[in-house]
Design an enzyme around this catalytic site. Structure first.
Site, PDB file in Angstrom:
ATOM      1  N   ASP A 126      31.183  76.075  17.906  1.00  0.00           N
ATOM      2  CA  ASP A 126      30.067  75.788  18.790  1.00  0.00           C
ATOM      3  C   ASP A 126      29.444  77.133  19.145  1.00  0.00           C
ATOM      4  O   ASP A 126      30.154  78.097  19.410  1.00  0.00           O
ATOM      5  CB  ASP A 126      30.611  75.126  20.072  1.00  0.00           C
ATOM      6  CG  ASP A 126      29.742  74.001  20.567  1.00  0.00           C
ATOM      7  OD1 ASP A 126      28.549  74.266  20.803  1.00  0.00           O
ATOM      8  OD2 ASP A 126      30.245  72.876  20.741  1.00  0.00           O
TER       9      ASP A 126
ATOM     10  N   GLU B 132      22.102  70.807  18.039  1.00  0.00           N
ATOM     11  CA  GLU B 132      22.191  69.702  19.011  1.00  0.00           C
ATOM     12  C   GLU B 132      20.802  69.462  19.581  1.00  0.00           C
ATOM     13  O   GLU B 132      20.230  70.333  20.246  1.00  0.00           O
ATOM     14  CB  GLU B 132      23.158  70.034  20.150  1.00  0.00           C
ATOM     15  CG  GLU B 132      23.353  68.838  21.079  1.00  0.00           C
ATOM     16  CD  GLU B 132      23.740  69.187  22.509  1.00  0.00           C
ATOM     17  OE1 GLU B 132      24.260  68.302  23.199  1.00  0.00           O
ATOM     18  OE2 GLU B 132      23.502  70.329  22.944  1.00  0.00           O
TER      19      GLU B 132
ATOM     20  N   HIS C   6      31.391  64.573  23.049  1.00  0.00           N
ATOM     21  CA  HIS C   6      32.016  64.837  24.351  1.00  0.00           C
ATOM     22  C   HIS C   6      31.059  64.623  25.526  1.00  0.00           C
ATOM     23  O   HIS C   6      31.465  64.785  26.677  1.00  0.00           O
ATOM     24  CB  HIS C   6      32.556  66.271  24.367  1.00  0.00           C
ATOM     25  CG  HIS C   6      31.461  67.291  24.232  1.00  0.00           C
ATOM     26  ND1 HIS C   6      30.690  67.407  23.088  1.00  0.00           N
ATOM     27  CD2 HIS C   6      30.981  68.209  25.096  1.00  0.00           C
ATOM     28  CE1 HIS C   6      29.795  68.348  23.267  1.00  0.00           C
ATOM     29  NE2 HIS C   6      29.945  68.862  24.469  1.00  0.00           N
ATOM     30  N   ASP C   7      29.808  64.321  25.244  1.00  0.00           N
ATOM     31  CA  ASP C   7      28.828  64.101  26.317  1.00  0.00           C
ATOM     32  C   ASP C   7      28.483  62.630  26.527  1.00  0.00           C
ATOM     33  O   ASP C   7      27.768  62.305  27.479  1.00  0.00           O
ATOM     34  CB  ASP C   7      27.527  64.854  26.002  1.00  0.00           C
ATOM     35  CG  ASP C   7      27.706  66.359  25.978  1.00  0.00           C
ATOM     36  OD1 ASP C   7      28.500  66.874  26.788  1.00  0.00           O
ATOM     37  OD2 ASP C   7      27.054  67.019  25.140  1.00  0.00           O
TER      38      ASP C   7
HETATM   39  C1  GLC Z   1      25.324  70.568  25.612  1.00  0.00           C
HETATM   40  C2  GLC Z   1      26.807  70.336  25.566  1.00  0.00           C
HETATM   41  C3  GLC Z   1      27.263  69.915  26.932  1.00  0.00           C
HETATM   42  C4  GLC Z   1      26.978  71.036  27.885  1.00  0.00           C
HETATM   43  C5  GLC Z   1      25.516  71.431  27.851  1.00  0.00           C
HETATM   44  C6  GLC Z   1      25.293  72.742  28.501  1.00  0.00           C
HETATM   45  O1  GLC Z   1      24.601  69.414  25.839  1.00  0.00           O
HETATM   46  O2  GLC Z   1      27.125  69.423  24.564  1.00  0.00           O
HETATM   47  O3  GLC Z   1      28.609  69.559  26.954  1.00  0.00           O
HETATM   48  O4  GLC Z   1      27.335  70.664  29.176  1.00  0.00           O
HETATM   49  O5  GLC Z   1      25.031  71.563  26.536  1.00  0.00           O
HETATM   50  O6  GLC Z   1      25.813  73.768  27.705  1.00  0.00           O
END
Ligand code: GLC
Length: 523
Positions: A99, A265, A326-327
């Site tokens: 990541d 993402e 995970h979100d």
């Molecule tokens: C992305 C991640 C999430 C995080 C956010 C801020 O959406 O997947 O888990 O809280 O970014 O970094």
């Protein structure tokens, strides 16, 4: 395998490191734990693991607040442990994707500490500082994705700094070329160590309006229901045209090394997701496609999504599909245990790279977390709206015993009640388990070129059943999925061929059983 084929033909598996396997007994997963499970992943049949952040971090957002882009948090291990993990993964034929979190750092990153020290600091411009509005309030109406203003006042220098997430996650200033180069160099640091690519966190947020104009109100906002951030439309804080230049530059960095992948993402509407392939495919290899995460579970709706996505892809752009992460709530909780099996068949037979979320292969459900045990800062900031992400982040279950084989200590989040059946060891011995279904599907996808790289054609969707065909060099496969929990007639004549996989044991022919999905090879 030819160059670049691993991320096209293969399957990505997301590991949330806090929750995968805990080797040292502190209740939190670690790199040694992940390393000990590489054999499991190879045997499962995935091609790559994407590991959510493992960098040094105060863990305000569980690693998405990075205080050193070139290290490993002691909670997870050390750099030697990461090197060993990469070496072991490669020896097993697995790729390792990290990541990368470019939009913001931790407030404890030395860059931010320097930046906030003085307006004259050489690091001042690495972050985004603005004077207060005339009334002393924040410079504009921008909101944090986790609720409240995106601006925090710092008395030391009497200016506000921007944070699109927690106040402990100050946004980096991507308009600063020195910052950009430091970030690119961090990417190179990991690729030199053998990392095979990156999943780039909220890549669509990195650029913000240079004039800092207010965002317009969102007419669809529902008070008390929606996350606070949705009060305004993020026209000046997300998906700015300049972002494309940053994505292209990251891609150039990734392309300095052979056979690496750049995944983005992106939570945006379909037509904007596909923009992140970049002009002439100079952007992300795989801009994450989250269409299946937000959809109603209904055959005609999903037929429509596939058609729209396929039609929107740029020429040569390689598709990808995601069921969960995970979100977001887990697929098995969103659609139920029976339909989660249908979802597995869908994910692994669509055209494009699938990304699996750890635990989905054993049918893990969201685990309800009592408020006193909530860890997610999003839930703590905006309680009781159902936004919390702890339920989908609970520990992986390896064995049917206390600690689930995840830890010998106290797990950082509770383990669900159904660990007796929902665990790897129990399911490995059961040919009808979710795990066995996933393994069969992964094997079939590996061995069947029409599934890994063939064309797709949606044949028909009735109210209950979706049918599509995958084909490659004369090989043809038809997939039938019953999205209801009732038996359903086929919307097409029964394919003339052999059933390769069904979600159900026993004779698979004629009408579909409740929540049955079937894959035929045509003769
Ligand atoms: C992305 C991640 C999430 C995080 C956010 C801020 O959406 O997947 O888990 O809280 O970014 O970094």
């Amino acid at each position: 395998m030819s160059e670049g084929s691993w991320w096209r033909d293969g399957v990505v598996y997301q590991v949330y490191p806090r929750s995968f396997a805990d080797a040292n007994g502190d209740g939190i997963g670690d790199l040694a734990g992940i390393r000990s499970k590489l054999g499991y992943l190879a045997d499962l049949g995935v091609s790559a693991l994407w590991i959510s952040p493992i960098y040094p971090s105060p863990m305000a957002d569980f690693g998405y607040d990075v205080s050193d882009y070139r290290g490993i948090d002691p909670l997870f291990g050390d750099i030697a442990g990461m090197d060993a993990l990469i070496a072991d993964a490669h020896a097993l034929g697995l790729k390792v994707i990290l990541d990368f979190v470019p939009n913001h750092s931790s407030d404890e990153h030395p860059w931010f500490r320097e930046s906030r020290r003085s307006r004259d600091s050489v690091f001042r411009d690495w972050y985004i500082w603005r004077d207060p509005a005339p009334d002393g309030g924040p410079p504009n109406n921008w909101l944090s994705n986790f609720g409240g203003s995106a601006w925090t006042f710092d008395p030391a220098t009497a200016q506000y700094y921007l944070h699109l997430f927690l106040d402990r996650q100050p946004d980096l200033n991507w308009r600063n070329p020195v910052l950009r180069e430091a970030m690119y160099e961090s990417m190179r640091f990991w690729m030199r160590r053998g990392v095979d690519g990156f999943r780039v966190d909220v890549i669509y947020h990195v650029m913000k309006d240079a004039a800092f104009r207010d965002n317009p109100p969102n007419p669809a906002f529902r008070e008390g229901i929606d996350a606070d951030a949705h009060r305004f439309l993020p026209v000046h804080t997300a998906d700015l045209p300049e972002t494309q230049g940053i994505v292209a530059a990251m891609r150039e960095v990734v392309d300095e090394f052979p056979d690496r992948v750049l995944i983005g993402e992106i939570y945006l509407p379909l037509e904007r997701i596909v923009a992140y392939y970049g002009e002439n495919l100079t952007g992300a290899h795989l801009p994450f496609n989250f269409l299946l995460i937000g959809t109603d579970w209904h055959a005609p709706t999903i037929a429509g999504l596939i058609r729209r996505y396929e039609a929107a892809l740029p020429a040569g752009g390689w598709p990808n599909w995601v069921l969960g992460n995970h979100d977001k709530p887990r697929i098995a909780s969103r659609v139920g245990a029976a339909q989660a099996r249908v979802a597995a068949v869908l994910l692994l037979t669509l055209r494009g790279t699938p990304t699996m979320y750890y635990g989905d292969e054993i049918g893990m459900q969201d685990v309800p977390i009592p408020f006193a045990e909530v860890r997610d800062p999003f839930e703590l900031n905006e309680p009781h709206k159902g936004l919390g992400r702890d339920p989908q982040r609970t520990p992986m279950r390896w064995f049917p015993r206390e600690g689930a084989g995840f830890t010998r200590g106290t797990p950082w989040l509770r383990i669900g009640d159904d660990v007796g059946t929902c665990n790897v060891a129990t399911q490995a011995d059961d040919p009808e388990s979710m795990l066995s279904l996933y393994k069969a599907l992964l094997r079939l996808r590996r061995e069947t070129p029409s599934l890994s790289r063939g064309d797709i054609r949606v044949l028909e969707a009735s109210d209950a059943v979706l049918a599509y065909e995958r084909s490659h060099e004369g090989e043809r496969v038809v997939v039938l999925l019953n999205f209801t929990d009732q038996p359903a007639d086929l919307p097409i004549p029964e394919p003339a061929g052999r059933v390769l996989v069904s979600t159900h044991a026993g004779v698979a022919e004629g009408a579909l059983r409740a929540a049955e999905a079937r894959i035929y090879r045509l003769v």
